[in-house]
Design a protein around this motif. Structure first.
Motif, PDB file in Angstrom:
ATOM      1  N   ASP A 245      -2.247 -66.591  20.086  1.00  0.00           N
ATOM      2  CA  ASP A 245      -2.814 -66.303  21.413  1.00  0.00           C
ATOM      3  C   ASP A 245      -4.127 -65.537  21.281  1.00  0.00           C
ATOM      4  O   ASP A 245      -4.408 -64.590  22.026  1.00  0.00           O
ATOM      5  N   CYS A 246      -4.930 -65.971  20.314  1.00  0.00           N
ATOM      6  CA  CYS A 246      -6.164 -65.243  20.035  1.00  0.00           C
ATOM      7  C   CYS A 246      -7.323 -65.754  20.877  1.00  0.00           C
ATOM      8  O   CYS A 246      -7.325 -66.895  21.349  1.00  0.00           O
ATOM      9  N   LEU A 247      -8.300 -64.911  21.066  1.00  0.00           N
ATOM     10  CA  LEU A 247      -9.608 -65.271  21.581  1.00  0.00           C
ATOM     11  C   LEU A 247     -10.581 -64.930  20.472  1.00  0.00           C
ATOM     12  O   LEU A 247     -10.863 -63.750  20.228  1.00  0.00           O
ATOM     13  N   PRO A 248     -11.067 -65.938  19.722  1.00  0.00           N
ATOM     14  CA  PRO A 248     -11.859 -65.642  18.526  1.00  0.00           C
ATOM     15  C   PRO A 248     -13.017 -64.673  18.759  1.00  0.00           C
ATOM     16  O   PRO A 248     -13.258 -63.773  17.940  1.00  0.00           O
ATOM     17  N   SER A 249     -13.745 -64.845  19.874  1.00  0.00           N
ATOM     18  CA  SER A 249     -14.891 -63.968  20.124  1.00  0.00           C
ATOM     19  C   SER A 249     -14.474 -62.514  20.295  1.00  0.00           C
ATOM     20  O   SER A 249     -15.259 -61.601  20.037  1.00  0.00           O
ATOM     21  N   ARG A 250     -13.247 -62.284  20.711  1.00  0.00           N
ATOM     22  CA  ARG A 250     -12.717 -60.924  20.872  1.00  0.00           C
ATOM     23  C   ARG A 250     -12.054 -60.421  19.601  1.00  0.00           C
ATOM     24  O   ARG A 250     -12.285 -59.272  19.166  1.00  0.00           O
ATOM     25  N   ASP A 251     -11.225 -61.276  18.978  1.00  0.00           N
ATOM     26  CA  ASP A 251     -10.339 -60.822  17.914  1.00  0.00           C
ATOM     27  C   ASP A 251     -10.971 -60.831  16.526  1.00  0.00           C
ATOM     28  O   ASP A 251     -10.719 -59.925  15.723  1.00  0.00           O
ATOM     29  N   PHE A 252     -11.760 -61.854  16.199  1.00  0.00           N
ATOM     30  CA  PHE A 252     -12.294 -61.949  14.843  1.00  0.00           C
ATOM     31  C   PHE A 252     -13.171 -60.741  14.475  1.00  0.00           C
ATOM     32  O   PHE A 252     -12.970 -60.135  13.416  1.00  0.00           O
ATOM     33  N   PRO A 253     -14.158 -60.371  15.302  1.00  0.00           N
ATOM     34  CA  PRO A 253     -14.984 -59.210  14.924  1.00  0.00           C
ATOM     35  C   PRO A 253     -14.165 -57.930  14.802  1.00  0.00           C
ATOM     36  O   PRO A 253     -14.396 -57.119  13.890  1.00  0.00           O
ATOM     37  N   LEU A 254     -13.195 -57.742  15.704  1.00  0.00           N
ATOM     38  CA  LEU A 254     -12.362 -56.544  15.656  1.00  0.00           C
ATOM     39  C   LEU A 254     -11.567 -56.486  14.365  1.00  0.00           C
ATOM     40  O   LEU A 254     -11.509 -55.448  13.685  1.00  0.00           O
ATOM     41  N   LEU A 255     -10.926 -57.599  13.990  1.00  0.00           N
ATOM     42  CA  LEU A 255     -10.093 -57.607  12.790  1.00  0.00           C
ATOM     43  C   LEU A 255     -10.926 -57.458  11.526  1.00  0.00           C
ATOM     44  O   LEU A 255     -10.497 -56.812  10.563  1.00  0.00           O
ATOM     45  N   VAL A 256     -12.113 -58.049  11.512  1.00  0.00           N
ATOM     46  CA  VAL A 256     -13.005 -57.852  10.368  1.00  0.00           C
ATOM     47  C   VAL A 256     -13.397 -56.380  10.254  1.00  0.00           C
ATOM     48  O   VAL A 256     -13.419 -55.809   9.151  1.00  0.00           O
ATOM     49  N   ASP A 257     -13.706 -55.738  11.370  1.00  0.00           N
ATOM     50  CA  ASP A 257     -14.050 -54.318  11.333  1.00  0.00           C
ATOM     51  C   ASP A 257     -12.886 -53.482  10.811  1.00  0.00           C
ATOM     52  O   ASP A 257     -13.081 -52.562   9.996  1.00  0.00           O
ATOM     53  N   LEU A 258     -11.672 -53.789  11.253  1.00  0.00           N
ATOM     54  CA  LEU A 258     -10.506 -53.054  10.763  1.00  0.00           C
ATOM     55  C   LEU A 258     -10.321 -53.264   9.264  1.00  0.00           C
ATOM     56  O   LEU A 258      -9.947 -52.335   8.527  1.00  0.00           O
ATOM     57  N   HIS A 259     -10.584 -54.482   8.806  1.00  0.00           N
ATOM     58  CA  HIS A 259     -10.499 -54.746   7.364  1.00  0.00           C
ATOM     59  C   HIS A 259     -11.522 -53.924   6.596  1.00  0.00           C
ATOM     60  O   HIS A 259     -11.206 -53.311   5.560  1.00  0.00           O
ATOM     61  N   LEU A 260     -12.751 -53.892   7.090  1.00  0.00           N
ATOM     62  CA  LEU A 260     -13.802 -53.148   6.396  1.00  0.00           C
ATOM     63  C   LEU A 260     -13.539 -51.649   6.408  1.00  0.00           C
ATOM     64  O   LEU A 260     -13.998 -50.925   5.518  1.00  0.00           O
ATOM     65  N   GLN A 261     -12.764 -51.183   7.391  1.00  0.00           N
ATOM     66  CA  GLN A 261     -12.373 -49.774   7.440  1.00  0.00           C
ATOM     67  C   GLN A 261     -11.197 -49.465   6.519  1.00  0.00           C
ATOM     68  O   GLN A 261     -10.800 -48.308   6.390  1.00  0.00           O
ATOM     69  N   GLY A 262     -10.626 -50.506   5.887  1.00  0.00           N
ATOM     70  CA  GLY A 262      -9.484 -50.312   5.009  1.00  0.00           C
ATOM     71  C   GLY A 262      -8.153 -50.256   5.729  1.00  0.00           C
ATOM     72  O   GLY A 262      -7.133 -49.873   5.137  1.00  0.00           O
ATOM     73  N   ARG A 263      -8.114 -50.689   6.995  1.00  0.00           N
ATOM     74  CA  ARG A 263      -6.881 -50.600   7.786  1.00  0.00           C
ATOM     75  C   ARG A 263      -6.130 -51.922   7.861  1.00  0.00           C
ATOM     76  O   ARG A 263      -5.007 -51.956   8.365  1.00  0.00           O
ATOM     77  N   LEU A 264      -6.730 -52.999   7.379  1.00  0.00           N
ATOM     78  CA  LEU A 264      -6.089 -54.320   7.417  1.00  0.00           C
ATOM     79  C   LEU A 264      -6.357 -55.013   6.080  1.00  0.00           C
ATOM     80  O   LEU A 264      -7.466 -55.483   5.817  1.00  0.00           O
ATOM     81  N   PRO A 265      -5.347 -55.097   5.204  1.00  0.00           N
ATOM     82  CA  PRO A 265      -5.561 -55.572   3.831  1.00  0.00           C
ATOM     83  C   PRO A 265      -5.618 -57.102   3.712  1.00  0.00           C
ATOM     84  O   PRO A 265      -4.770 -57.731   3.077  1.00  0.00           O
ATOM     85  N   LEU A 266      -6.624 -57.705   4.312  1.00  0.00           N
ATOM     86  CA  LEU A 266      -6.733 -59.167   4.277  1.00  0.00           C
ATOM     87  C   LEU A 266      -6.831 -59.709   2.853  1.00  0.00           C
ATOM     88  O   LEU A 266      -6.405 -60.835   2.586  1.00  0.00           O
ATOM     89  N   GLU A 267      -7.395 -58.922   1.944  1.00  0.00           N
ATOM     90  CA  GLU A 267      -7.571 -59.400   0.569  1.00  0.00           C
ATOM     91  C   GLU A 267      -6.238 -59.709  -0.107  1.00  0.00           C
ATOM     92  O   GLU A 267      -6.179 -60.521  -1.041  1.00  0.00           O
ATOM     93  N   LYS A 268      -5.157 -59.113   0.364  1.00  0.00           N
ATOM     94  CA  LYS A 268      -3.853 -59.338  -0.264  1.00  0.00           C
ATOM     95  C   LYS A 268      -3.310 -60.736   0.000  1.00  0.00           C
ATOM     96  O   LYS A 268      -2.357 -61.158  -0.654  1.00  0.00           O
ATOM     97  N   PHE A 269      -3.899 -61.453   0.966  1.00  0.00           N
ATOM     98  CA  PHE A 269      -3.457 -62.821   1.231  1.00  0.00           C
ATOM     99  C   PHE A 269      -4.047 -63.815   0.235  1.00  0.00           C
ATOM    100  O   PHE A 269      -3.554 -64.928   0.117  1.00  0.00           O
ATOM    101  N   VAL A 270      -5.107 -63.442  -0.460  1.00  0.00           N
ATOM    102  CA  VAL A 270      -5.791 -64.367  -1.361  1.00  0.00           C
ATOM    103  C   VAL A 270      -5.117 -64.320  -2.719  1.00  0.00           C
ATOM    104  O   VAL A 270      -5.349 -63.405  -3.519  1.00  0.00           O
ATOM    105  N   THR A 271      -4.268 -65.309  -2.980  1.00  0.00           N
ATOM    106  CA  THR A 271      -3.559 -65.364  -4.254  1.00  0.00           C
ATOM    107  C   THR A 271      -4.466 -65.849  -5.374  1.00  0.00           C
ATOM    108  O   THR A 271      -4.408 -65.353  -6.501  1.00  0.00           O
ATOM    109  N   GLU A 272      -5.317 -66.832  -5.063  1.00  0.00           N
ATOM    110  CA  GLU A 272      -6.196 -67.399  -6.074  1.00  0.00           C
ATOM    111  C   GLU A 272      -7.424 -68.011  -5.423  1.00  0.00           C
ATOM    112  O   GLU A 272      -7.401 -68.413  -4.261  1.00  0.00           O
ATOM    113  N   GLN A 273      -8.510 -68.060  -6.191  1.00  0.00           N
ATOM    114  CA  GLN A 273      -9.723 -68.760  -5.785  1.00  0.00           C
ATOM    115  C   GLN A 273      -9.851 -70.006  -6.651  1.00  0.00           C
ATOM    116  O   GLN A 273      -9.662 -69.943  -7.879  1.00  0.00           O
TER     117      GLN A 273
END
Length: 353
Positions: free
Chosen positions: A299-327
């Protein structure tokens, strides 16, 4: 590529953008289970497909009338570009938009054969053509292989907890199925301030991943004992305030239904197949109250949610990097499908030079 055939790398012709369209230079794209569904003919039979949709990159060209993005901007691609005019948008619920946009022009093979882009994106390519509304600018400091995951599975799980489930401070939450989407639901519940987050799965590796995302308790359903009773035991005998089914099978939905507290909320974010059926006593629906919800794209609105979640990640509050198992490289997608089916990865991510 035909139904069930291994994927391969071919030359793709990308036209110059027309009105409302954008060409994006793809920097990274996650390998999602939806791509495998496309390959297996589980979405539709409009072969050949250009797979890939969890992507981030840089805007290279814009067509006439495009004002929301400019060349050089770093963007995450999304597959629900809202129209702003349908009955859902006009009622202030654009995340339910019934008339989302895609690019009008097709991308083609060198032979001229049109390709069907997965979810209207088709990002297993160095460049892709999308509608401008499918581009959401975010802080360029975020790594592309991390940012692109918000384009589908991770956003679906985060949104199932935060947007659809409405998890709040002090709530108890159970998540059934802890792959990429379920793991993101765990992370979302933690981010929202849940006091107790119970991860349920049959695979100990996924439960370990869920612990890394902040789950306070884990239940291995293979180890015996009724899952519903075990969730109730961990929640004072009442059941969880919010239970998220990230599997999407009748048996897991029933577990979610009965594992919630009275007037609690069930969120279905796992995608069932058309043949699946539910049968429950109607009195149980009535007597337990609460909410039974399905979550589309979190139920996302990308224009609202994506920038917010990226900011939280950059603040160290959302560990998105842990989802990347391999490149991986583009020619390794077929092998990544095999690892996905074995449950060896949360996300493989194609990274372009």
């Amino acid at each position: 590529m035909g139904k069930g055939e291994p994927v391969g790398v071919q030359t793709v012709l990308v036209p110059d953008p027309g009105p409302g369209e954008v060409v994006v230079k793809v920097q990274a794209c996650g390998v999602c289970h939806t791509d495998l569904h496309y390959r297996e003919g589980g979405i539709n039979d409009e072969f050949p497909f250009l797979l890939g949709h969890e992507a981030a990159g840089v805007v290279e060209q814009v067509g006439e009338g495009v004002h929301n993005v400019s060349p050089g901007e770093f963007v995450i691609l999304n597959w629900r570009a809202v129209c702003g005019q349908c009955r859902a948008c006009r009622r202030g619920r654009p995340w339910y938009c019934f008339d989302t946009f895609n690019a009008a022009q097709p991308m083609t093979l060198a032979s001229g054969q049109p390709l069907s882009p997965a979810l209207g994106i088709g990002a297993f390519a160095e460049k892709t053509l999308v509608h401008s509304g499918q581009c959401t600018p975010v802080d360029p400091r975020v790594r592309p292989e991390v940012a692109g995951l918000l384009g589908c599975g991770v956003m679906a799980g985060l949104g199932a907890a935060i947007n659809t489930g409405g998890v709040g401070r002090g709530d108890t939450v159970a998540v059934i199925g802890c792959g990429g989407v379920g793991g993101a639901a765990v992370a979302g519940a933690v981010l929202a301030g849940a006091s107790k987050v119970i991860a349920v799965d049959v695979d100990q590796r996924k439960l370990d991943w869920a612990t890394g995302f902040g789950a306070t308790h884990t239940l291995n359903a293979r180890e015996g004992g009724d899952v519903v009773a075990r969730v109730q035991e961990l929640t004072g005998g009442f059941g969880a305030d919010v239970v998220i089914d990230a599997v999407g099978r009748p048996e897991t939905w029933k577990q979610a239904f009965y594992a919630r507290d009275l007037a609690g909320t069930v969120v279905l974010v796992g995608v069932p197949t058309p043949d699946m059926r539910l049968e429950l006593p109607l009195i149980d629906f009535f007597s337990r109250g609460g909410s039974l919800k399905s979550s589309w794209y979190g139920d996302c609105l990308p224009s609202r949610d994506f920038p917010l979640l990226v900011d939280l990640h950059l603040q160290g509050r959302l560990p998105l990097e842990k989802f990347v198992t391999e490149q991986i490289a583009l020619d390794q997608v077929e092998q990544s499908f095999e690892r996905m089916q074995r449950g060896d990865v949360l996300r493989s991510v194609v990274v372009f030079d």
